[in-house]
Each structure stands twice: as structure tokens, then as C-alpha cells.
Write a protein that holds these residues in place. Sequence first.
Motif, short mmCIF file in Angstrom:
data_model
loop_
_atom_site.label_atom_id
_atom_site.label_comp_id
_atom_site.label_asym_id
_atom_site.label_seq_id
_atom_site.Cartn_x
_atom_site.Cartn_y
_atom_site.Cartn_z
N ILE A 13 -4.75 28.28 34.11
CA ILE A 13 -3.99 28.86 32.99
C ILE A 13 -2.49 28.67 33.24
O ILE A 13 -1.75 28.19 32.40
CB ILE A 13 -4.30 30.37 32.84
N ILE A 14 -2.09 28.98 34.49
CA ILE A 14 -0.66 28.89 34.81
C ILE A 14 -0.18 27.45 34.67
O ILE A 14 0.81 27.17 34.01
CB ILE A 14 -0.39 29.42 36.23
N ALA A 19 2.91 23.10 32.02
CA ALA A 19 2.96 21.74 31.48
C ALA A 19 3.43 21.79 30.03
O ALA A 19 4.25 21.00 29.60
CB ALA A 19 1.59 21.09 31.57
N HIS A 20 2.95 22.74 29.29
CA HIS A 20 3.28 22.85 27.88
C HIS A 20 4.78 23.15 27.72
O HIS A 20 5.46 22.53 26.90
CB HIS A 20 2.44 23.97 27.28
N ALA A 21 5.27 24.07 28.54
CA ALA A 21 6.68 24.46 28.45
C ALA A 21 7.60 23.29 28.80
O ALA A 21 8.75 23.26 28.40
CB ALA A 21 6.96 25.64 29.36
N ASP A 22 7.08 22.35 29.54
CA ASP A 22 7.86 21.19 29.96
C ASP A 22 8.00 20.12 28.88
O ASP A 22 8.83 19.22 29.00
CB ASP A 22 7.12 20.51 31.14
N ALA A 33 3.36 26.86 7.17
CA ALA A 33 4.71 26.62 7.72
C ALA A 33 4.68 25.51 8.77
O ALA A 33 3.64 25.23 9.37
CB ALA A 33 5.25 27.90 8.34
N THR A 34 5.84 24.90 8.99
CA THR A 34 6.01 23.99 10.12
C THR A 34 7.01 24.64 11.05
O THR A 34 8.08 25.06 10.62
CB THR A 34 6.53 22.62 9.66
N GLN A 35 6.64 24.74 12.33
CA GLN A 35 7.53 25.40 13.29
C GLN A 35 8.06 24.38 14.30
O GLN A 35 7.39 23.42 14.64
CB GLN A 35 6.77 26.50 14.04
N LEU A 36 9.26 24.65 14.75
CA LEU A 36 9.85 23.86 15.84
C LEU A 36 9.42 24.51 17.15
O LEU A 36 9.59 25.72 17.33
CB LEU A 36 11.37 23.88 15.70
N ILE A 37 8.85 23.71 18.05
CA ILE A 37 8.39 24.23 19.34
C ILE A 37 9.37 23.76 20.42
O ILE A 37 9.61 22.57 20.58
CB ILE A 37 6.97 23.72 19.66
N VAL A 38 9.95 24.72 21.12
CA VAL A 38 10.91 24.42 22.19
C VAL A 38 10.42 25.11 23.47
O VAL A 38 10.09 26.31 23.43
CB VAL A 38 12.32 24.93 21.81
N ASP A 39 10.35 24.39 24.55
CA ASP A 39 9.80 24.93 25.80
C ASP A 39 8.42 25.56 25.58
O ASP A 39 8.10 26.62 26.15
CB ASP A 39 10.74 25.98 26.42
N GLY A 40 7.65 24.95 24.72
CA GLY A 40 6.27 25.42 24.50
C GLY A 40 6.16 26.62 23.58
O GLY A 40 5.06 27.11 23.34
N GLN A 41 7.27 27.10 23.03
CA GLN A 41 7.24 28.30 22.18
C GLN A 41 7.90 28.02 20.83
O GLN A 41 8.88 27.27 20.78
CB GLN A 41 8.05 29.45 22.84
#
Length: 541
Positions: A13-14, A19-22, A33-41
Motif C-alpha cells: 500500500i505504502i 509511486a503515485h505521488a511521484d 468533472a475533470t480534475q488536475l492531479i498533482v503529487d497523486g492528489q
Amino acid sequence: MRQLTILTGLISIISFGAAHADEAPQLQRQGTATQLIVDGQPFLILGGELGNSTASDPDYLKPLWPNLTAMGINTLFVPVEWDQIEPVQGQFDFHVIDAAIAQARQNDTRLVLLWFGAWKNSMSTYAPAWVKQNSTTYALARDNTGVAQNILSPFDPDNLKADKTAFVALMTHLKATDSHHTVIMVQVENEIGMLPVVRDYSPAANAAYAGQVPTTLIAWLKAHKAKLDPKLEAQWAAAGYRSQGTWIEVFGDSDATEEIFQAWSFATFVEAEAKAGKAAYDLPMYVNAALNRPDKRPGDYPSAGPLPHLFDIWKAGAPSIDILAMDHYWADFTDWARRFKRYDNPLLIPESNQAGFHQAPGNAFFAFGELDAMSFSPFSIENLPNGDPLIETYATLKSLTPLILAHQGKGTMRGFRAPVTLDGKVDETSQTFDLDGYRFSANMIYPWMPKDKQDLAAHGGLIIKTGKNEFIVAGTGITLTFKDPNGRDQIGIEQIVEGHMEEGKFIEGRWLNGDQSHQGRHLTIPDGKTSILRLRLYTYR
Ligand code: DGJ
């Protein structure tokens, strides 16, 4: 053994989270909606755009940061000048942009870079001298009498090659150096549009206009026939829905057809550079539009930019561009913002009027609450006056950001502000909408103060359904009343509590009853004050 399994699960999980945040910033759908994802969020841009020349000297920009961060912006829109990064052909100098990235990072602020390349507000003044001084190689657009304009022709492959080479060099440099993803998005060119005539009349342009409409455009029209912009659809219909022919045969002989043709040439130029740029570094990319005045002809306004009536041409011609964005410099914000949000286009506002700052609070609440906007960003932000109401609006929106992001695209959030006509007249009619089985009327007038003492154009708010019969309301200068849409029951206020948000949670303050709710008749927030309220409603007969 069991302990080991739990531990392995935890590690995976960690590491998945890390990896996603990277990953580089990217776009992602949530409901409609369309969202902008930055650092996985998911990330909401509370932005501001710098004046055109402010970032061209790092020493000029540096002392402005304390003021910029005090405004509560989380993203700065910053130009990158082609003439500054490639003063000599093939020799790149990125020190100015490196400095902006370093300064932004020190100030915990993200950047959107604006590529002032071949075109900036229609003109080509940011082209390097080696381009400007060589119109034999780098052809200029011409008006209908053959006079050269200070606008690079989109029909010249040398222009595309030169601009694209520089843009790819920029994206390659960002990929190599911006490992922290300070840059979250890139604007390709700036307010593209042909002036002072509807299209380029250079020999190459005239030859293309006499040629066939490209099959990719025809294929788009056919595939999206039921959803085309109504004006474009009507034009194509009037010419008999032809699936081949010259521009005049397919769309008719008019200014509108010449604008479509020019839009296609701009869009396909931009597509080639954006596609190559993304191959070097895949960041979200958009183009921005200078709005057309309704009573002007194309060429009087910058013709053929990514305007709503040309969305289909731009979407078909530039599929690598993620968003067609709205620069907003005059009324009516509500109408224009609604037009820029389309089934295939999220609302992104990179620039909004400096002189109209006093409308910014209402515009921001409306854009985020009603239209799931990805960004709001006044132009020339470094000149925002101290104490401007936008600062309080941004502080409020910042604390609401987790809630707003969680509700985007789900039909559980609405926004409201009064429409303002071109001559600045505020429409005082209540805005009515349904949410959670209630009908809300939002009035942008605070009832306990003379109307002419209030800044009605600045007023607006948003409302989010946070539970059964429970809502968070935020805004300034608003009054809300409630009804049963079926007209059967009466709706009462169970409770209104003033408060603030901490990490997505509402923290209670004053309980607003009695005079503060007009003995249970309405919810209101005064002119000049920005508040967050929790509202609970109930039904009685
Ligand atoms: C819109 C442009 O996109 C900006 O770069 C700037 O020139 C403003 N107009 C000035 O009002």
C-alpha cells in the motif's frame, strides 16, 4: 506467517501510494468533472497570472513573493519567452525559468508556464530576432490586400519547425530538471487569433483555402454530429452536410467559413507542437482564448482562437490539447463560463480581468461551485491591492478545497452569482436551483443594508450537500431562501451555524438564529464579509 502477510500488504500500500505521488501532474475524470492531479492528489488552482514582463528578470520577481504568498495563491501563471530562451538559433538559455521554478519552490507555490512562442495576443513579438529579421524563411501572414502582418503564418512549415524545436527544448529541460513537479501545466502560445482580417491571405493560405477540407475534420463532424456547436452545425447543414469539398463547398461562402479555415490552421499547428512537447514531457496542456465581442466580426476580434463557436474545430485539429481555456476580461462571466464548460472541455480560467477585480469573489465562487472549474486566476496578480476582497475569498476557498474537490462532478454542489451585462448592470433576479430535494433561491443582495451601498457585482457563493438535509454554504453578500419544489411542504431552518474548516471538517462558531436568520426566514451573509455556514433544513406541514 499472518504477521508477515499483514506487513507485506502494508508495504505494497505504502509503495503504491509513493509511486503515485511521484507521477507527473495529469488529468483525471471524477463524475462529470475533470480534475488536475498533482503529487497523486486532486488539486484546485487558486491562481494568479503575472504581468507579461515581471518574470523576465529573476531579481525583479524575487521581492514580490512575500506579497504573492500573502494573497493565498497556490499557483502562479508565468510567461516563458521564446526570444529569451533561444536568442541564438539552437542555443538555449533557461536560467530565467530555472530561477522562477526555484523561487516558486522556496515559496511552496506551483507554476503554470505560458509559452509565448509564435503567437502572443495574435502577434509574433516574442519570436527571437533571428526569426523576426528573416521573413523570407519565416513567412508572415498577410491581410486581404497582401500586406505583411507582424504575425507568423501558420501555413509555413518553417515557422512550425522553429517554434516546435524551442517548445520541445523547453519541455525536455523541464523533464530533466523539475523533478519536484513545481510546473503543473503548460499553456501553448497565448491568445492565438488573426488580426485585422478574418484569415491569413498569404499565398500558402490562399492555396489551402482553395483546397479540400481535410478528412480528419469531416470525420470529426460526422462522429459528433449530434453534439456539434449549434452555429457550426447550422452552417454545415445549410451547405448540405457534405462529406467532401472545398471550405466554401462544405461550410458556405462567408466570414464564418474563413474563420473556421483559419482556426483549423492554428489548431493543427498547435497540435504538432503540443504533441511533440508531450512526447518530451507529458504535462497537461491548454490554449487560451481572447473572447469575441458579440457585435464584432472575426478580424475585428482575434479571429479563429479557441472560442466556444469553434470548439469542434479546435478539438478535432488539436487532440493533444487537453483544455480550451477562457480569459475573461468583461461581463458576462456566468454566460461565458457556462459556454466554456462542455462535455469534452473542463473550465479553466488562466486570466480574469485586473480592472474587474471587484467581481472576482463572485466569479470564483460561481466557477468552482457551479462549473467544477479547475482554476481561477486574476491577471497581473502582483498588482492586486492590499486588502482586496479576493484575498478573503481565496482563504475561504483554500479551507474548503478538500470538500470542493470531493464533490466535483457529482451533482452535490452548486454555485451562484448575479449575471452582469456588458455595460456593467447587475441582474438582480434570484438564481434558482434544486439540491437534495430542496429548491433554493439565491439573491445577491444583503437585505439589511441599502442596495446602492453594496458591491453587488462582487457577490456570490456556493453550496455543498454534506449530508441528508445538511449543507455547507460559503460566499459573500448573499441571501438564500428555500422551498419544496413540489409545493406540498413548508421548509424550515433547523439550524445555521457559522464556522470554519479544518482539514475538511467544519468547526462550529456562532449559532445564527433570531435576527441573524430573520427569525428562520433565510440564510444571509453581509456585503463585504466572507463566511462559511453550516445549514440544516427540515420539512413541516
Ligand atoms: C490578455 C493577454 O493574454 C495577457 O497576456 C495580457 O496581455 C492581458 N491581455 C492584458 O490585459
